[in-house]
Design a protein around this motif. Structure first.
Motif, PDB file in Angstrom:
ATOM      1  N   ALA A   1      26.455 -22.183  11.961  1.00 14.90           N
ATOM      2  CA  ALA A   1      26.412 -20.793  11.523  1.00 14.90           C
ATOM      3  C   ALA A   1      25.317 -20.674  10.469  1.00 14.90           C
ATOM      4  O   ALA A   1      25.205 -21.511   9.586  1.00 14.90           O
ATOM      5  N   GLN A   2      24.517 -19.638  10.628  1.00 16.92           N
ATOM      6  CA  GLN A   2      23.448 -19.429   9.661  1.00 16.92           C
ATOM      7  C   GLN A   2      23.486 -18.010   9.161  1.00 16.92           C
ATOM      8  O   GLN A   2      23.874 -17.112   9.907  1.00 16.92           O
ATOM      9  N   THR A   3      23.041 -17.825   7.940  1.00 17.15           N
ATOM     10  CA  THR A   3      22.934 -16.469   7.405  1.00 17.15           C
ATOM     11  C   THR A   3      21.979 -15.670   8.288  1.00 17.15           C
ATOM     12  O   THR A   3      20.915 -16.144   8.638  1.00 17.15           O
ATOM     13  N   CYS A   4      22.415 -14.460   8.665  1.00 15.33           N
ATOM     14  CA  CYS A   4      21.600 -13.627   9.553  1.00 15.33           C
ATOM     15  C   CYS A   4      20.237 -13.355   8.909  1.00 15.33           C
ATOM     16  O   CYS A   4      20.175 -12.858   7.788  1.00 15.33           O
ATOM     17  N   PRO A   5      19.150 -13.703   9.603  1.00 10.92           N
ATOM     18  CA  PRO A   5      17.824 -13.525   9.002  1.00 10.92           C
ATOM     19  C   PRO A   5      17.422 -12.046   8.897  1.00 10.92           C
ATOM     20  O   PRO A   5      16.599 -11.680   8.071  1.00 10.92           O
TER      21      PRO A   5
END
Ligand SMILES: [Zn+2]
Ligand SMILES: [Zn+2]
Length: 373
Positions: free
Chosen positions: A183-187
Motif C-alpha cells: 500500500a502506498q500513499t496516493c500520489p
C-alpha cells in the motif's frame, strides 16, 4: 475472525485504571503510528483499533456502557461507527505530549488535510564571522503562506473538494511487486483521498497566498554555520488561523585569519626562524583584541599555544571555547652577502654542534666501508 475486545487490544486488565489505560495506549499508538510504519496497512488497522479502544476506555461513561453491553451498547450513543475521526482533536494533544512540537506539526496536518503546505517554514540569514561570535540584532525579511479565504486553503473553487479518482478516496493505492502487494500513499491526492476538480480562481488552486513580513531577530552569541533559530508563531497560517513556526537557518562567512571549529578559534602565526632561535614574546590579534604569546627558544613548526576560555561563548551555555595559536616557521627566501657572512660566523661559533649529522655518524663511514672488504 473473532474480534478482540478493547481490553485485549490495549493488552490491559479489565480493572485497569485510567493512567494504566493511557500508558498502554501511548505505547501502542507509538508502535503503530503511520509515521513510523509508512505504507503498512496492517499497522494502520492496528492504529485505528488502538485509537478506537482508547476513545471508549478513556471515557468513564462510554467505558461503563461498553463493560455492560459491549460495542453494541455504544451504538446510538454518539458513536455511530465514526470512532476514528471523532476524537482526533483529543488525540492530537496526546501526540503533542508524546512527540513534542516537531511531531505536532505533522500530525496536525495529517488529521485535517484541507491545505497542502507545511505550517513550519524556513528562511536564511547570512552573518559575518564576528556577528555569529558576538551575537547581533538582524532585520529579517521572509515570506510565509496564509490560507486563501475563498477556498479555505483547499485550492478548490468554493472550497468544494471531490473524491480522488486515483484512489477512490482511500488515500492509498496498492502496488504489486511479484507476489507482494504494497500500500502506498496516493500520489495524486497525497493521501487526503480528496482532489480538486475546479481550481479556486483567487489563488489559482494553490490554496494560499504568499505574504512578506519583516522583524528584528536577536541572534544569540556563539551561533554557528548550520544552526537554526526557531521563532514560534511566525510560520505559515492554516485556514483555522493557527500559525506554525519560522526556522532561521544561519550561514556564517569565513574570516581571512581566524578559523572556527565549534567554539574554538585557530590562528596561524608566522614566526621568523631567528625568533625561534632566540625565543620571543609577540602580540597577536584575538577575539578580545590582542593576546600575548610567549614563543620559547627552539619552538617547533606547527606548535600550538592554547588559551582556554578565550574562544567563542557556547551558544548552549556551556562556557567558552579555546583560542589556539599555531606557529608557522618562516625562513628567509634569500640572503644578502652581509646576512650570509653573519650566519656563517654564527655557524662556526657553534663548532661541532653546528654539524649534528657529522657528530652522529662519526665512525660509521669506516664501519660501512668495512662491510664491503
Ligand atoms: Zn483559493
Ligand atoms: Zn488519491
Amino acid at each position: 475472525m473473532t474480534e478482540l475486545c478493547y481490553y485485549e487490544i490495549l493488552q490491559i486488565e479489565k480493572s485497569a485504571d485510567k493512567s494504566t489505560i493511557k500508558k498502554a495506549y501511548r505505547k501502542m499508538a507509538m508502535q503503530y503510528h503511520p509515521d513510523k510504519n509508512p505504507g503498512n496497512s496492517e499497522a494502520e488497522e492496528n492504529f485505528k483499533a488502538v485509537n478506537e479502544a482508547y476513545q471508549v476506555l478513556s471515557d468513564d461513561e462510554k467505558r461503563a456502557i461498553y463493560d455492560r453491553y459491549g460495542k453494541d451498547g455504544l451504538e446510538g450513543h454518539g458513536q455511530g461507527g465514526g470512532f476514528s475521526r471523532g476524537g482526533f482533536d483529543d488525540l492530537g494533544s496526546i501526540f503533542e505530549e508524546m512527540f513534542g512540537g516537531s511531531f505536532g506539526g505533522g500530525s496536525r496536518q495529517r488529521q485535517r488535510k484541507t491545505y497542502n503546505y507545511n505550517l513550519d517554514t524556513e528562511t536564511n540569514i547570512n552573518l559575518d564571522f564576528n556577528e555569529a561570535i558576538f551575537g547581533v540584532k538582524k532585520e529579517i525579511k521572509f515570506k510565509y503562506k496564509t490560507a486563501c479565504n475563498s477556498c479555505k486553503g483547499t485550492g478548490a473553487k468554493g472550497g468544494k473538494l471531490s473524491t480522488c479518482g486515483t484512489c477512490n478516496g482511500q488515500g492509498q493505492v496498492h502496488m504489486r511487486q511479484g507476489f507482494m502487494t504494497f500500500a502506498q500513499t496516493c500520489p495524486h491526492c497525497e493521501g487526503t483521498g480528496q482532489s480538486v476538480s475546479e481550481k479556486c480562481p483567487d489563488c489559482s488552486g494553490l490554496g494560499y497566498h504568499e505574504k512578506e513580513e519583516s522583524f528584528t531577530v536577536d541572534v544569540p552569541e556563539g551561533v554557528n554555520n548550520g544552526n537554526r533559530i526557531r521563532v514560534s508563531g511566525k510560520g505559515n497560517i492554516a485556514p483555522d488561523g493557527s500559525r506554525g513556526d519560522l526556522y532561521i537557518l544561519i550561514n556564517v562567512k569565513e574570516d581571512k585569519h581566524f578559523v572556527r571549529n565549534d567554539d574554538d578559534i585557530y590562528l596561524e602565526v608566522p614566526i621568523f626562524f631567528t625568533q625561534i632561535a632566540l625565543g620571543d614574546t609577540i602580540k597577536v590579534p584575538s577575539l578580545k583584541g590582542e593576546i600575548e604569546v610567549k614563543i620559547p627558544a627552539g619552538a617547533k613548526d606547527k606548535q600550538q599555544f592554547i588559551f582556554k576560555g578565550e574562544g567563542v561563548k557556547s551558544v548552549n551555555g556551556y562556557g567558552k571555547g579555546k583560542f589556539i595559536v599555531q606557529i608557522k616557521i618562516i625562513y628567509p627566501e634569500s640572503l644578502n652577502s652581509e646576512q650570509k657572512e653573519l650566519l656563517e660566523k654564527l655557524q662556526q661559533s657553534f663548532g661541532i654542534e653546528s654539524k649534528p649529522h657529522e657528530d652522529m655518524f662519526s665512525g660509521i663511514f669506516d664501519t660501512v666501508k668495512g662491510w664491503f672488504k
